[in-house]
Motif scaffolding. Structure first.
Motif, PDB file in Angstrom:
ATOM      1  N   THR A 112      12.929  -0.684  -2.385  1.00 25.25           N
ATOM      2  CA  THR A 112      13.431  -1.870  -3.090  1.00 25.25           C
ATOM      3  C   THR A 112      13.987  -1.506  -4.460  1.00 25.25           C
ATOM      4  N   LYS A 113      13.382  -0.513  -5.119  1.00 20.22           N
ATOM      5  CA  LYS A 113      13.881  -0.111  -6.423  1.00 20.22           C
ATOM      6  C   LYS A 113      15.224   0.576  -6.298  1.00 20.22           C
ATOM      7  N   ALA A 114      15.360   1.409  -5.241  1.00 25.03           N
ATOM      8  CA  ALA A 114      16.627   2.109  -5.036  1.00 25.03           C
ATOM      9  C   ALA A 114      17.739   1.135  -4.677  1.00 25.03           C
ATOM     10  N   ALA A 115      17.402   0.102  -3.924  1.00 28.11           N
ATOM     11  CA  ALA A 115      18.412  -0.867  -3.511  1.00 28.11           C
ATOM     12  C   ALA A 115      18.596  -1.989  -4.531  1.00 28.11           C
ATOM     13  N   ASN A 116      17.813  -1.917  -5.640  1.00 27.46           N
ATOM     14  CA  ASN A 116      17.898  -2.928  -6.703  1.00 27.46           C
ATOM     15  C   ASN A 116      17.632  -4.325  -6.150  1.00 27.46           C
ATOM     16  N   LEU A 117      16.602  -4.437  -5.288  1.00 27.24           N
ATOM     17  CA  LEU A 117      16.297  -5.724  -4.674  1.00 27.24           C
ATOM     18  C   LEU A 117      15.177  -6.468  -5.391  1.00 27.24           C
ATOM     19  N   ASN A 118      14.471  -5.792  -6.293  1.00 32.63           N
ATOM     20  CA  ASN A 118      13.366  -6.461  -6.976  1.00 32.63           C
ATOM     21  C   ASN A 118      13.897  -7.639  -7.776  1.00 32.63           C
ATOM     22  N   PHE A 119      13.558  -8.832  -7.336  1.00 30.25           N
ATOM     23  CA  PHE A 119      14.080 -10.041  -7.964  1.00 30.25           C
ATOM     24  C   PHE A 119      13.110 -10.509  -9.047  1.00 30.25           C
ATOM     25  N   LYS A 120      13.648 -10.749 -10.213  1.00 27.27           N
ATOM     26  CA  LYS A 120      12.859 -11.261 -11.323  1.00 27.27           C
ATOM     27  C   LYS A 120      13.601 -12.432 -11.948  1.00 27.27           C
ATOM     28  N   TYR A 155       9.266 -12.023   1.596  1.00 34.70           N
ATOM     29  CA  TYR A 155       9.764 -11.913   0.227  1.00 34.70           C
ATOM     30  C   TYR A 155       8.823 -11.058  -0.624  1.00 34.70           C
ATOM     31  N   LEU A 156       7.499 -11.264  -0.479  1.00 36.39           N
ATOM     32  CA  LEU A 156       6.524 -10.502  -1.254  1.00 36.39           C
ATOM     33  C   LEU A 156       6.420  -9.058  -0.778  1.00 36.39           C
ATOM     34  N   THR A 157       6.883  -8.790   0.432  1.00 35.19           N
ATOM     35  CA  THR A 157       6.807  -7.440   0.978  1.00 35.19           C
ATOM     36  C   THR A 157       8.073  -6.637   0.686  1.00 35.19           C
ATOM     37  N   GLU A 158       9.230  -7.278   0.797  1.00 36.19           N
ATOM     38  CA  GLU A 158      10.492  -6.552   0.708  1.00 36.19           C
ATOM     39  C   GLU A 158      11.254  -6.766  -0.603  1.00 36.19           C
ATOM     40  N   VAL A 159      11.014  -7.871  -1.282  1.00 35.89           N
ATOM     41  CA  VAL A 159      11.818  -8.185  -2.471  1.00 35.89           C
ATOM     42  C   VAL A 159      10.973  -8.068  -3.738  1.00 35.89           C
ATOM     43  N   ASP A 160      10.021  -8.977  -3.894  1.00 38.43           N
ATOM     44  CA  ASP A 160       9.130  -8.965  -5.058  1.00 38.43           C
ATOM     45  C   ASP A 160       7.800  -8.364  -4.622  1.00 38.43           C
ATOM     46  N   LEU A 162       4.283  -6.672  -3.865  1.00 42.20           N
ATOM     47  CA  LEU A 162       2.939  -6.669  -4.422  1.00 42.20           C
ATOM     48  C   LEU A 162       2.085  -5.703  -3.620  1.00 42.20           C
ATOM     49  N   SER A 163       0.936  -5.366  -4.171  1.00 40.64           N
ATOM     50  CA  SER A 163      -0.018  -4.567  -3.402  1.00 40.64           C
ATOM     51  C   SER A 163      -0.523  -5.399  -2.230  1.00 40.64           C
ATOM     52  N   ASP A 164      -1.085  -4.742  -1.229  1.00 42.80           N
ATOM     53  CA  ASP A 164      -1.572  -5.452  -0.041  1.00 42.80           C
ATOM     54  C   ASP A 164      -2.592  -6.525  -0.422  1.00 42.80           C
ATOM     55  N   GLN A 165      -3.524  -6.184  -1.307  1.00 42.09           N
ATOM     56  CA  GLN A 165      -4.570  -7.142  -1.674  1.00 42.09           C
ATOM     57  C   GLN A 165      -3.984  -8.343  -2.414  1.00 42.09           C
ATOM     58  N   ARG A 167      -0.896  -9.415  -2.345  1.00 42.40           N
ATOM     59  CA  ARG A 167      -0.031 -10.191  -1.450  1.00 42.40           C
ATOM     60  C   ARG A 167      -0.865 -11.094  -0.549  1.00 42.40           C
ATOM     61  N   ARG A 168      -1.951 -10.568  -0.007  1.00 42.28           N
ATOM     62  CA  ARG A 168      -2.810 -11.391   0.850  1.00 42.28           C
ATOM     63  C   ARG A 168      -3.392 -12.564   0.071  1.00 42.28           C
ATOM     64  N   ASN A 169      -3.782 -12.323  -1.176  1.00 42.18           N
ATOM     65  CA  ASN A 169      -4.361 -13.393  -1.978  1.00 42.18           C
ATOM     66  C   ASN A 169      -3.338 -14.497  -2.255  1.00 42.18           C
ATOM     67  N   VAL A 170      -2.106 -14.098  -2.621  1.00 41.59           N
ATOM     68  CA  VAL A 170      -1.070 -15.089  -2.907  1.00 41.59           C
ATOM     69  C   VAL A 170      -0.729 -15.877  -1.647  1.00 41.59           C
ATOM     70  N   VAL A 171      -0.552 -15.200  -0.529  1.00 36.99           N
ATOM     71  CA  VAL A 171      -0.212 -15.880   0.722  1.00 36.99           C
ATOM     72  C   VAL A 171      -1.338 -16.819   1.135  1.00 36.99           C
TER      73      VAL A 171
END
Length: 251
Positions: A112-120, A155-160, A162-165, A167-171
Motif C-alpha cells: 500500500t505504501k508503494a502504491a500510495n494507497l494509504n488514505f488519510k 478498506y482496513l486491510t488494503e487501504v488504511d 491496521l494490525s490484525d488485532q 482491525r478486528r477490534n474496529v470491525v
C-alpha cells in the motif's frame, strides 16, 4: 594478676542490668523452667542421634536432597563479548501462524505504501455535524454493493491498514453499530451503568452523519464514564468509519 580495681564501662553496666531485668521478667511469667526444659530436650535429642545414628529422612530432607541433586544449568555467556551475531529465540506464543500473520501484514503495508494507497483525511475538530446530501448517499450506497461490512474490512486491510488485532477490534465495534446492537463499556473498574448503551436499537451505516455520532459518543463518555482503553471503545472505530466514508466520496 587480676585487676581488682576494674570497673565495667557504662555500656557493660547497662547490658548487665538489661539481662537482669529480662531474667526477672521471665521468672515472673514462669518461663525460666520452660526454657530449661526446652534446652534439655534439645540436648537429649542431639545425644540420642549421636548414639543411634540418623533417623528416617523426612519429606523436607528428601526434597532438599532432590534439589541439590539437580544438574546445574550451564553458565551464561555473552555472544556480544565474543563478537558473535545475536541469536534469536522465538517466544512461547510466536508460533508459525503468528509469524505468517506478521509477514502478511508487513507485505500489505509495503504494498500500500508503494502504491500510495494509504488514505488519510483530517477529521474536523470544530464541526459536530456533517450530513450527506441525497446524491452522496446514493453514491456510497451504490459503492457498497450490499456488503458494507465486507467493504469496510477490505478498506482496513488494503487501504488504511491496521494490525490484525486493531482491525478486528474496529470491525467488531462497527458491526455492533451496523446491526443495532449498540456498544456498552464493559469494565469492572470503569464500566458504564447497567443498561447504558451507545446507539442501541439504531442501525448505523456509511451514509450516516459520522461527525454527529462522534459528538454523541463524547457525550456518552462524559455522562457514563470515560473510555480507559485509549479510544478503542468508540473514538477510533468511528474515526475509521468517517475516513472510510470520505474515501468513497473522494474516490
Amino acid at each position: 594478676m587480676p585487676n581488682n580495681n576494674y570497673q565495667p564501662s557504662p555500656y557493660e553496666r547497662a547490658r548487665l542490668e538489661k539481662i537482669k531485668r529480662n531474667n526477672e521478667r521471665l521468672a515472673d511469667l514462669g518461663l525460666v523452667d520452660a526454657k530449661k526444659r526446652v534446652r534439655s530436650s534439645i540436648l537429649a535429642d542431639r545425644k540420642n542421634r549421636r548414639k543411634h545414628g540418623p533417623s528416617t529422612p523426612t519429606k523436607q530432607t528428601l526434597r532438599r536432597v532432590t534439589r541439590a541433586a539437580v544438574t546445574p544449568s550451564p553458565p551464561r555467556s555473552s555472544r556480544r563479548l565474543k563478537r558473535k551475531p545475536a541469536q534469536y529465540e522465538p517466544l512461547m506464543d510466536d508460533d508459525e501462524s503468528l509469524r505468517l500473520a506478521r509477514k502478511k501484514f508487513k507485505a500489505i503495508k509495503k504494498k500500500t505504501k508503494a502504491a500510495n494507497l494509504n488514505f488519510k483525511c483530517d477529521i474536523p475538530m470544530d464541526v459536530f455535524s456533517s450530513p450527506l446530501t441525497g446524491k452522496e448517499k446514493a453514491l456510497i450506497g451504490k459503492m457498497m454493493e450490499g456488503d458494507f461490512l465486507g467493504k469496510f474490512e477490505h478498506y482496513l486491510t488494503e487501504v488504511d491498514t491496521l494490525s490484525d488485532q486493531n482491525r478486528r477490534n474496529v470491525v467488531r465495534q462497527i458491526t455492533k453499530l451496523a446491526t443495532g446492537e449498540g456498544i456498552r463499556y464493559e469494565s469492572k473498574a470503569y464500566g458504564w451503568p447497567e443498561g447504558c448503551y451507545f446507539l442501541r436499537g439504531t442501525k448505523i451505516g456509511p451514509t450516516d452523519d459520522i461527525l454527529k455520532l462522534m459528538d454523541i459518543g463524547r457525550e456518552c463518555e462524559e455522562e457514563w464514564g470515560r473510555d480507559h482503553g485509549n479510544g478503542w471503545l468508540l473514538g477510533h472505530p468511528l474515526k475509521k468509519l468517517y475516513m472510510f466514508q470520505q474515501y468513497h466520496l473522494q474516490g
